[in-house]
Design an enzyme around this catalytic site. Structure first.
Site, PDB file in Angstrom:
ATOM      1  CB  CYS B  39     -63.968 -90.413 -39.865  1.00 16.21           C
ATOM      2  SG  CYS B  39     -62.314 -90.241 -40.566  1.00 16.21           S
ATOM      3  CB  CYS B  42     -62.691 -94.731 -40.507  1.00 14.49           C
ATOM      4  SG  CYS B  42     -62.242 -93.749 -39.061  1.00 14.49           S
ATOM      5  CG  HIS B 112     -61.220 -91.522 -36.159  1.00 15.38           C
ATOM      6  ND1 HIS B 112     -61.421 -90.856 -37.341  1.00 15.38           N
ATOM      7  CD2 HIS B 112     -61.583 -90.665 -35.183  1.00 15.38           C
ATOM      8  CE1 HIS B 112     -61.911 -89.644 -37.100  1.00 15.38           C
ATOM      9  NE2 HIS B 112     -62.007 -89.496 -35.788  1.00 15.38           N
ATOM     10  CG  HIS B 163     -58.463 -90.820 -40.035  1.00 20.11           C
ATOM     11  ND1 HIS B 163     -59.338 -91.863 -39.865  1.00 20.11           N
ATOM     12  CD2 HIS B 163     -57.304 -91.385 -40.467  1.00 20.11           C
ATOM     13  CE1 HIS B 163     -58.749 -93.000 -40.199  1.00 20.11           C
ATOM     14  NE2 HIS B 163     -57.498 -92.723 -40.563  1.00 20.11           N
ATOM     15  CG  HIS B 165     -55.057 -85.937 -43.395  1.00 21.92           C
ATOM     16  ND1 HIS B 165     -55.669 -85.542 -42.224  1.00 21.92           N
ATOM     17  CD2 HIS B 165     -55.057 -84.848 -44.208  1.00 21.92           C
ATOM     18  CE1 HIS B 165     -56.034 -84.277 -42.330  1.00 21.92           C
ATOM     19  NE2 HIS B 165     -55.681 -83.828 -43.517  1.00 21.92           N
TER      20      HIS B 165
END
Lengths: 350, 350
Positions: B39, B42, B112, B163, B165
């Site tokens: 990811c 992160c 995460h 994740h 956002h």
């Protein structure tokens, strides 16, 4: 009881379809239910559906028995209900209308496995004749401002019903997107005394790069501002505002074009889910006194079919902005579809 | 190169986002790809993203290194590209504009697993401050008519990026649905010298049946004509046209309301996917000479957040008619959400 509600901020109507009245727990199971093992749409299962409204029975068999090729029934769980009088009133700043309408299912074939793209021209012509017959019948009901015919193939709840069918929903209002198209056509006509869609057809034929097929009677092209990848517009080349005024011969020609377009999409995109909608002029009733309905006399409209494989999913940007995002240029989509080897997938010929 | 295209029949713009230029084979694999094991959002992986545009670094750590709580980066695959001048021209009956814009990702947490509903009030306030900072910065660029902030949680491609956002897309046009809302507010103001949304708030507070929460500063209610089941409107009670003019204290109060609303949805609907959008007044630039932009001076608008769990799917009826079909009455949705035991899901408190 369903109802329509108007939002003064968004200037738009929502259909609250409360026949099922879905509560939180109805949404919990998000994994898809498997297709039912019993199909009420199959030939022989007629007694498991509401009584038919229309059927094509070449051998003259009795209603609600086998022997049909196309069969139209009311939807058991309609989005809008057929009973009652229109009632339309303000609620403070809001507006509501009770949910009067019709919701019918057009079963396109007695066979469980045959999909629209598999049908013979003759079979598909009968499906289109069923569309025409239902449009002509329902326009006698002056409660309905618009009769909307569409098909979802493996889209939404139709993903659970594999048996090939279309739907009809009659509504007590001109749908917002149809109203926009009617306005665009009327404004163009007032300014130029020409039909907007006739002008679009001329421009597409001149520019050529978005045309998928053109047999002289029906033009198939990828719209310049396609909202979805591989979206297609299918329209009669000659100016016709009303789908229901098409002759048998014209419907047969349309069946040929539509079948070919479905086969192109199936070949190029490997049998994607798709939706198909029919945009035709709304009916006009002399008993509607509202002057704006008269101003909307639909002779400057031009009927068409919109066909879109469902490859992308609406997200927050799209429902919040009203923009569509399309990742494929229509010129490129048209090129792939034009060059498709449709004989590779033709199962039946005629 | 992306572009915007206008359709004269539908009177609407589509964004052709051709950065990825998706061809037929890109659509063949319809099964979902598994989430990537690496990811880039992160903490510690900053070197794998484009350089940051904004970050909240309480300990004063250097840019593009760990130590941040919120971080904003350009999207590597933007829907619209930042480079170039606006170019807007007719193509016969059509219109096109080159696809100038900005597309940013607001990474809401270095962790995460933490989702928006899990955050502390302080952490969520920092996310809202990042929204405000980016709105204030991008409105200096007069190419952008609107800056759209939204979030998809497990919706569309965001289903592959777990994740937490949000996204920002700046566009060279007022988005169609925002334009409709601005028009509705302007017309209401011209007629009544009052803000339409202020009037809606008064009516909702009087009728009560659609209100989910009301702390005096922010009102949360299910809109009368909700397009989606369990849709919510979150709006400041006091008239404010511009989200970016909110004080730190007001953003903290909003964070409290938003977190509680997300927790209600999570409890009642068992953690559904959802989208969130921010509708705020567009920026106004003195160098824009067009008189209609001046008539659209946005002081009679009223900013708000729309929040909708994604429980239903658009089908042919909806995209062809423009009607939304909602199977849940907003009064019932509000009742379930109002009574939700949100303490059951609160993981972090503050």
């Amino acid at each position: 009881m369903s109802e329509l509600r108007w939002d003064p901020l968004k200037d738009n109507w929502t259909i609250l379809s409360l026949g099922q009245g879905r509560r939180p727990q109805d949404f919990w199971q998000q994994h898809e239910a498997p297709p039912a093992s019993f199909c009420p749409f199959c030939s022989g299962n007629e007694s498991h559906t509401p009584a038919e409204i229309y059927a094509h029975r070449p051998g003259g068999s009795p209603p609600n028995h086998p022997g049909w090729q196309v069969r139209v029934i009311p939807n058991k769980v309609p989005v809008l209900g057929i009973e009652g009088e229109l009632d339309n009133r303000a609620e403070g700043l809001y507006d509501r209308m009770n949910g009067i309408g019709a919701h019918e299912l057009i079963i396109e074939t007695p066979d469980h496995e045959t999909q629209l793209a598999d049908m013979t021209i003759e079979q598909m012509t009968e499906v289109l004749k069923a569309y025409r017959a239902r449009l002509l019948d329902l326009r006698n009901d002056s409660r309905f401002r618009y009769i909307f015919i569409f098909k979802n193939c493996r889209v939404g709840t139709a993903s659970r019903i594999r048996h090939s069918h279309s739907q009809l929903i009659a509504v007590p209002l001109i749908p917002p997107l149809v109203a926009t198209e009617l306005n665009s056509c009327r404004e163009h006509f007032q300014r130029k005394e020409r039909c907007l869609i006739c002008d679009l057809i001329k421009q597409e034929r001149k520019q050529k790069e978005r045309i998928v097929s053109d047999d002289g009677a029906f033009l198939v092209y990828a719209p310049y501002a396609s909202r979805f990848p591989f979206e297609l517009m299918i329209t009669p080349v000659e100016h016709k505002h009303d789908f229901a005024a098409q002759t048998d011969q014209q419907l047969k020609q349309l069946a040929r074009t539509l079948r070919q377009s479905l086969q192109r999409i199936r070949t190029v995109l490997r049998d994607p889910p798709y939706s198909l909608i029919l945009h035709s002029a709304p009916p006009v009733h002399s008993r509607w006194g509202r002057p704006d309905y008269w101003a909307m006399l639909p002779f400057n409209y031009h009927w068409h079919i919109e066909l879109a494989p469902k490859l992308t999913r609406m997200t927050g940007f799209e429902w919040g902005s009203g923009f569509h995002i399309n990742p494929t240029a229509p010129e490129e989509a048209a090129d792939f579809l034009r060059r498709a080897d449709i004989n590779a997938t033709v199962k039946h010929d005629s």
